[in-house]
Design an enzyme around this catalytic site. Structure first.
Site, mmCIF file in Angstrom:
data_model
loop_
_atom_site.group_PDB
_atom_site.id
_atom_site.type_symbol
_atom_site.label_atom_id
_atom_site.label_comp_id
_atom_site.label_asym_id
_atom_site.label_seq_id
_atom_site.Cartn_x
_atom_site.Cartn_y
_atom_site.Cartn_z
ATOM 1 N N ASP A 124 -6.873 -2.251 3.041
ATOM 2 C CA ASP A 124 -5.453 -3.542 2.523
ATOM 3 C C ASP A 124 -6.069 -5.100 3.260
ATOM 4 O O ASP A 124 -5.397 -5.698 2.540
ATOM 5 C CB ASP A 124 -4.328 -3.054 3.236
ATOM 6 N N ASP A 162 0.835 -1.044 -0.108
ATOM 7 C CA ASP A 162 -0.393 -0.581 0.329
ATOM 8 C C ASP A 162 1.249 1.573 -0.067
ATOM 9 O O ASP A 162 2.168 0.996 0.378
ATOM 10 C CB ASP A 162 -0.868 0.563 1.329
ATOM 11 N N ASP A 209 -1.448 -0.916 5.664
ATOM 12 C CA ASP A 209 -2.416 -0.439 7.204
ATOM 13 C C ASP A 209 -2.986 0.040 7.100
ATOM 14 O O ASP A 209 -4.027 0.282 8.685
ATOM 15 C CB ASP A 209 -1.266 0.759 7.523
#
Lengths: 350, 1153
Positions: free
Chosen positions: B858, B438, B854
């Site tokens: 995700d 990410d 995080d």
């Protein structure tokens, strides 16, 4: 920049450099153990190491091998196979019938001593093709019963040699005891009989702990089929040494059992006459019977195998150490040379 | 209504984690409107509903027995522990195999081992696990007890009394004081605030530490339960685990009110900044949303273990082969001796003792064969290394212990250690080929910093100095913003010059917009110190807004107070109160938000902020064309610098406009049907013809060490893919600053709007990439570690194109293209697309994938990848909850993969091979002996030794080596990331190694068996003595075999290796000292002879020499990278290493000495 990155995150020199530790900090405590940095030795197989170990093996093994061979050759061993000779010629076509009959089974053989034998001379009988390690056989015993008189009826493992028809438990029960070897030997030289000491042939530990002194044979061989020797019912089991020897079941199908000890020296070329009673039935399974007289040395009985094995290993090691030495000088490699790393070897790099 | 499904909507620009923003309840949505049109008044059918009578728990619980509030996270009670725990454990196939063997052994015909000995290994394994489970459960019991006995104020007999949590029932009215935790899910009735607002912290629930606002219904705010009876009925949906959703309606005094997620307080949250709150319990105990959500991460299987299962099957075939050989030979033997069996002294088929001779323990030829087969399975059972499974678990626990305690993986900032949430896949960390990352919060810090502003066409981006603004005095307290912002001196000067000049007026309006156009709640941090200076903390759900508010404060526009009706902004030391007349929330359709303020000078202004695309459509382009152009140019510059931009606009409303809006707004916000849509319409009406104010640029700072980490991963041959919801320009610029993209790379960009154009661009791109790789084709084959590194290609693709590509036949093309590229950057992707991309790679290769992220967006990607890593950052715990490993920083990925992953993989790979070897060599020794017992499965080795073999004699060393052995130091591994390639090439465990090991095993077993065989042939050796010799020989051999392969000997290794050998001697001695065993005293007799010791020595050396020779030749003449690095570590001084030219990677290991 990069070193800054690393040092800011490691704090590895203890908490001292991380300033005042925050309260409730979950920072792992530094110890060599938790950081997997315990002092350790990192052995690497360098040519020098390898050559030296093989040299060392050669240096140790070759002398041991020679010593083993000498020890083995020191042993004087006389082996006499008798299961065929001891059947009268007429009966040799049907040996099983003969051995099961009541005919006289006395048999005389003579053994010539090839070399002087110093006392004590061990007398063994050797059986071939007799599977004392057969699963049915090794389980067929009751150690409880052998040990104490009160456990006389503890015979569940002994079937089918557990109970004599209507007369209670057989002591000692089981196939092992039932098949007790019963050929007997008496030795003489020049018509003078040689005493065979049959005391002390069993393990002391067996006498003291495993075979009870209050346990007397009972109903032995009373199970309908006689398998071997009978036992004197007035002698407790812990003095029946033949039984104890027999009940230490052999590991391999060819085995020897100690019969007794002759405690005089025998001279070279002496002829020993043996009068033996050929009772034991090995004929039903083509088992061989041998009588063995043997002295002993530090290595035990006569067996060259270990000596040869040691010599072979020693020689091979020696050859390997020589070979590696030569190869090392012909085609050395610099240890830890980074140019050998796979990503430095490609044609893309210099 | 594409915003209904947060995963399908277009991804907005200025909001992070867009689906959160849709789900979450924001300021202003008073009525807890349910987003779905028409659902706001949805009848909850009586069957689906639970009816809660206010303040009447008896009636509430009359019809249905609702769960009480006592919770049970423990799995077992004292009585249920045994059956349930056993049931759970026997889910393992391996244990069932064990059980079947043990049961088979209980049949009298098959009883190979004594009862005790046969059950022992299974009992041991089961009890170890059971003790571990019991301990964990005991801890859960304890925490449950503490939890259940906490006290809460409950309304009983018109009076609030303290009651234990476990006694709270649905329907009871509770009062919660500030800083208390809610004991169950509560519908809010009234609070200490006259407006009925309550602030809650949900950190326990989703990890987000900011305050969220919850509202009581207007109709219930004024009620005081002690004094007047509240009668009412809440009809709410059944308990479910959606913490962002709640649907209910409440009937109070004949009025029917709809309730939504903003009216409910969830168990586990804390009440903050509110003196008290009163509410009615609707879900209790295990039916609360918090409890329904407390489930662990799904379990994954390690790649190595899957591979290992294949070899286990080979071993079981091998076992079957051995057993077949034994039974066939036994059959031949029986047939051969058919006529002798009856009286054969060692067989005695006939029982003569009991009347007529009959067969004893003989069931005919056929059955005997089957029995022999089954017995041989029992005897050779440990060929399948059951103990390996439990050893692997223990090893993983040990490895996790060291990973958790690694100081390199500790994050100072968030004070978080590394977390191992899954204990099954440690070794997979050593084989990662693809990293999916990410961007925001993972590569970047998600700590927004205000950088530049473009106000009225003028760029102010000279922010250098950190301003320590004069603290502001409010009510005797000196307030100071918690975060410092770099300020531009010129802008600072302008901002202080009042609003008299024209330029200054625009600056004034712009900064006012920054301070006011948000949903930030200012909080004064209550520290205990007496210092008059208090820190002001801006709580809000969007980090962008926080950054803007802090920036405004730095320029003297300090937001100091927010209530539901007004805000107070301290402008250059002057306290000004603005009435918040209305607030139009951010939504992903409009991509902007607005606030209507009643200013102190009696004017009404609407401030709007939003993403550039959406703002320029509502800004009046006819006005100030130059300024609009200038702003657009600035925006271009900002986003190319990797900054996140927002555009601000303003409009003054005249009276009629205001009245018109006000009426529409009131109507919309009290509407029962379709409130959300109505509000959106109102917003759209007012947000137009704006005057542009300017734009802000916020930097999403890169996390520390990210470029170096990416460089390391690349050198290690790991492909990094970045999947982000951000827009393309931002993503690319972050790509450059994080060194993911380099100037050497050729970028291929795919932006398509349809399937056809996607296909075309993919095909074109494929041709281009082929051309690029062909020119470097010669080197391509040799540089195996990173094929595309010579002429690297970067693929940049956006979410819209992915919509057309994923789940269609174009996936194949994309995969082919992507594998040719060394970097792939996907922008504006939705969470489910992230998972789709991971699946795209995972399903097509056998390479391992790792996803790191995080945020909640995700989660799907983390769960999809082979290894999921959560960053325990500022964005809540959802990612961490779903992850297998969690850590504080992206850069920890380097030590995690390159060091721990490498170690774990090498250790586990070796351990599996060794365990196969260890058990096979023992089984083969047993097998060879069986040949000499007429195939009757007698074992010379005592049954106790057979059982203890894998439990005591040889278990500990392999476990300790599996935990502690290190082939290379951390320093070397970080210095040469290429060494990670060993995992990619499966160097520690592959079928070649397996078969080599098996050949070695064969030789070693022959050596162990045959040396005593020949040495003791035709001697008076008894079975027990030779058995002891074999036992000791095998144990010493396997331990020395292990010793030979250990790379690093610490005192612990020495202790376990030599300790195990000594322990074996002791055990064998003890077993032989039991008079009822037939081997009584055997060891003492045999150990007195020299032959015994000579055999032992000969066995060990003869068995190990071939391995030693092969190992040396291989290491010396065809050394692998690891071997060279080990040598370098030992023989080359560090200085010499530093001088070599290979220093490509700047990340150095920790300089621990």
């Amino acid at each position: 920049m990069s070193s800054h990155t690393a040092s800011s995150s490691n704090g590895g020199n203890g908490s001292g450099d991380s300033g005042v530790p925050k309260r409730n900090s979950k920072r792992p405590k530094y110890s060599k153990f938790t950081q997997q940095e315990l002092p350790a030795c990192k052995p690497i197989l360098t040519p020098r190491w390898v050559v030296s170990t093989f040299m060392l093996i050669a240096i140790v093994f070759i002398p041991i091998g020679i010593a083993c061979l000498i020890g083995s050759r020191d042993v004087v061993e006389v082996v006499e196979r008798y299961e065929t000779e001891c059947i009268p010629v007429l009966n040799r076509t049907n040996t099983v019938q003969f051995i099961q009959s009541d005919a006289d089974k006395t048999c005389n053989i003579s053994m010539t001593i090839p070399k002087r034998m110093k006392q004590p001379i061990y007398v063994y009988y050797q059986l071939d093709n007799f599977y004392q390690n057969h699963r049915r056989y090794v389980k067929s015993r009751s150690d409880e019963q052998l040990k104490s008189a009160s456990k006389e009826n503890d015979t569940s493992a002994c079937k089918p040699e557990d109970i004599a028809n209507g007369r209670g438990a057989i002591v000692p029960c089981g196939l092992i005891a039932w098949s007790l070897f019963n050929d007997t030997y008496s030795f003489s030289r020049q018509n003078q009989s040689l005493t065979v000491n049959k005391k002390g042939i069993a393990w002391k530990s067996d006498k003291q702990k495993r075979f009870g002194k209050n346990v007397f044979p009972k109903n032995f061989q009373g199970g309908g089929l006689v398998g071997g020797a009978t036992l004197n019912e007035s002698i407790p089991l812990n003095e029946q040494e033949d039984l104890m020897v027999w009940m230490r079941t052999a590991a391999l199908p060819t085995f020897r059992k100690l019969y007794g000890k002759i405690e005089v020296d025998l001279e070279e070329k002496e002829v020993i006459n043996v009068t033996l009673m050929n009772y034991y039935n090995t004929y039903s399974f083509n088992g061989k019977k041998k009588l063995v007289l043997s002295t002993t040395s530090w290595i035990g009985g006569r067996n060259d195998f270990l000596g040869i094995a040691y010599l072979t290993v020693g020689m091979i090691s020696f050859a390997l150490s020589m070979g590696f030495t030569i190869v090392y000088f012909v085609k050395p490699r610099r240890l830890g040379d980074p140019t050998f790393l796979s990503w430095n070897r490609g044609p893309g790099s210099h | 209504m594409d915003s209904q499904n947060p995963f399908e909507g277009e991804i907005s620009l200025n909001r992070r984690k867009e689906e959160n923003s849709v789900r979450e309840v924001r300021h202003g949505s008073r009525g807890g409107d349910i987003e779905l049109l028409g659902l706001s008044h949805k009848e909850i059918g009586d069957d689906d509903a639970r009816l809660v009578y206010l303040n009447d728990p008896v009636k509430s619980n009359e019809r249905y027995e609702f769960a009480g509030n006592s919770i049970r996270t423990s799995k077992y009670s004292v009585f249920s522990f045994l059956p349930r725990n056993l049931f759970r454990q026997f889910h393992r196939v391996a244990y069932i195999y064990f059980l079947i063997i043990a049961v088979l052994n209980q049949l009298p015909q098959l009883a190979v081992f004594g009862r005790g000995a046969s059950i022992m290994p299974l009992a041991f394994v089961l009890s170890v696990t059971a003790v571990k489970d019991a301990y964990e459960d005991w801890r859960r019991h304890r925490s449950d007890r503490v939890e259940n006995n906490r006290l809460a104020w409950v309304l009983v007999d018109d009076e609030f009394q303290q009651k234990k949590w476990k006694d709270i029932q649905v329907g009871e009215i509770l009062k919660i004081q500030a800083n208390e935790t809610f004991p169950c899910d509560i519908v809010l009735l009234s609070t200490s605030e006259p407006t009925g607002v309550a602030f809650v912290q949900t950190v326990n629930l989703d990890g987000e530490s900011n305050l969220k606002t919850r509202y009581a219904k207007q109709e219930t705010i004024s009620k005081i339960p002690e004094e007047e009876m509240i009668n009412g009925l809440i009809k709410c949906e059944r308990p479910n685990r959606n913490i962002y959703g709640f649907q209910a309606n409440m009937e109070v005094e004949g009025k029917r009110l709809s309730l939504g997620p903003s009216n409910i307080l969830l168990r586990g949250c804390e009440l903050k900044n509110t003196a008290w709150a009163i509410g009615v319990a609707v879900y209790c105990g295990r039916e609360t949303k918090a409890m329904l959500n407390s489930s662990g991460a799904p379990s994954k299987r390690s790649h190595l273990e899957t591979r290992m299962n294949f070899e286990t099957i080979i071993l079981s075939l091998f076992l079957t082969l051995l057993c077949s050989i034994v039974s066939v030979c036994a059959a031949v033997w029986l047939r051969h001796r058919k006529d002798e069996l009856d009286i054969l002294p060692f067989y005695r088929r006939k029982d003569f003792a009991h009347g007529a001779p009959q067969n004893f323990n003989y069931y005919g030829w056929g059955l005997e064969i089957i029995f022999t087969f089954l017995m041989s399975v029992i005897v050779f059972q440990i060929m399948i290394p059951i103990s390996l499974y439990i050893s692997m678990e223990l090893v993983r626990v040990g490895q996790a212990y060291f990973m958790i305690r690694d100081m390199l993986l500790y994050d100072e900032e968030s004070n978080s250690r590394f977390q191992c949430r899954s204990l099954n896949i440690n070794e997979d960390l050593g084989q990662i080929k693809y990293v999916f990352s990410d961007k925001t919060g993972t590569l970047t810090e998600n700590k927004m910093e205000f950088q530049c502003a473009s106000i009225w066409g003028v760029d102010y981006s000279g922010g250098r100095t950190i301003s320590r603004n004069d603290p502001v005095k409010v009510d005797g307290k000196i307030l100071q913003p918690k975060m410092e912002v770099k300020v531009d001196p010129q802008l600072l000067e302008l901002s202080r010059s009042g609003k008299d000049t024209k330029g200054a007026k625009h600056v004034h309006d712009f900064l006012l917009a920054l301070a006011a156009c948000n949903t930030i709640v200012p909080l004064v941090v209550d520290d205990t110190s007496d210092s008059p200076v208090k820190l002001l903390d801006y709580q809000g759900e969007s980090p962008d807004e926080q950054a803007l508010a802090y920036a405004a404060a730095a320029y003297g526009f300090m937001l100091t107070e927010r209530t539901s009706g007004h805000i107070v902004i301290n402008i250059q030391g002057e306290r000004q109160r603005f009435n918040v007349l209305g607030l139009h929330e951010f939504d992903s359709d409009r991509k902007r938000m607005s606030v209507i303020l009643g200013c102190p000078d009696k004017t009404v202004k609407v401030f709007v902020k939003g993403a550039d695309t959406s703002m320029f459509s509502v800004i009046d382009r006819s006005l100030n064309t130059n300024i609009i152009h200038a702003t657009e140019a600035h925006l271009q510059t900002y986003s190319s610098m990797g900054l996140r931009t927002l555009v601000f606009g303003i409009r003054e409303l005249n009276n009629s406009e205001f009245e018109q809006w006000h009426l529409a707004f009131e109507a919309a916000s009290t509407a029962i049907i379709g409130r959300a849509a109505l509000l959106r319409k109102v917003a759209n009406n007012v947000e137009n013809s704006l005057t542009i104010l300017g734009a802000s640029a916020i930097e999403d700072k890169l996390q520390q060490g990210v470029p170096e980490a990416i460089e390391s991963l690349r050198t290690a041959g790991i492909k990094a893919w970045v999947l982000t919801g951000d827009k393309q320009e931002t993503a690319i610029s972050i790509g450059y600053s994080s060194k993911l993209l380099t100037s050497k790379m050729t970028s291929i960009i795919i932006n398509s709007n349809s399937k056809q154009s996607s296909r075309r661009s993919l095909e074109d791109a494929l041709v281009t990439s082929k051309k690029l790789t062909i020119t470097s084709g010669i080197t391509h084959n040799t540089g195996a570690s990173d094929a595309a590194a010579v002429n690297p290609v970067a693929l940049i693709i956006d979410g819209t194109s992915l919509v057309h590509i994923l789940d269609s036949e174009l996936e194949e093309l994309l995969f082919e293209l992507a594998t040719k590229c060394s970097v792939v950057l996907c922008c504006r992707v939705a969470p489910l697309q992230k998972a789709g991309i991971v699946a795209l790679v995972k399903n097509r290769t056998r390479d391992m994938t790792l996803a790191i992220g995080d945020g909640a967006n995700d989660v799907s990607m983390i769960q999809m990848a082979d290894v999921g890593v959560g960053i325990s950052g500022r964005e809540g715990q959802q990612a961490v909850m779903a992850s297998d490993f969690a850590m504080g920083q992206f850069r920890f990925l380097v030590p995690l993969l390159l060091v721990h992953g490498h170690w774990n993989y090498q250790r586990m790979g070796y351990m599996i091979l060794y365990n196969f070897y260890r058990n096979a060599v023992f089984v083969l020794v047993l097998f060879w002996y069986v040949i000499f017992t007429s195939f009757t499965l007698t074992t010379a080795i005592t049954e106790w030794s057979s059982m203890l073999y894998s439990i005591i004699y040889t278990a500990l060393p392999t476990i300790v080596v599996g935990i502690l052995d290190k082939d290379l130091s951390r320093r070397t591994l970080l210095k040469y990331p290429q060494l990670y390639g060993a995992g990619h090439r499966q160097e520690a465990y592959n079928s070649k190694l397996f078969w080599l090991t098996m050949i070695d095993t064969l030789w070693q077993s022959v050596a162990v068996f045959s040396i005593p065989l020949f040495a003791y042939w035709a001697s008076s050796i008894d079975g027990s003595s030779i058995g002891d010799l074999w036992t000791l020989a095998v144990v010493i051999l396997v331990n020395l075999h292990l010793a030979m392969d250990i790379s690093r000997w610490s005192w612990i290794t020495h202790a376990v290796i030599w300790g195990s050998i000594i322990a074996t001697f002791i055990c064998v001695t003890i077993i032989d000292a039991v008079p009822i065993f037939s081997g009584y005293w055997a060891i003492f007799h045999v150990a007195k002879t020299e032959l015994f010791w000579l055999c032992l020595l000969a066995i060990v050396l003869a068995a190990l020499i071939p391995r030693y020779v092969v190992k040396f030749l291989y290491q010396y003449y065809s050394p692998c990278d690891i071997q060279i690095a080990r040598e370098a570590e030992k023989f080359r001084s560090p200085r010499e290493l530093r001088n070599t030219k290979i220093e490509t990677n700047p990340i150095l290991g920790s300089p621990h000495r």
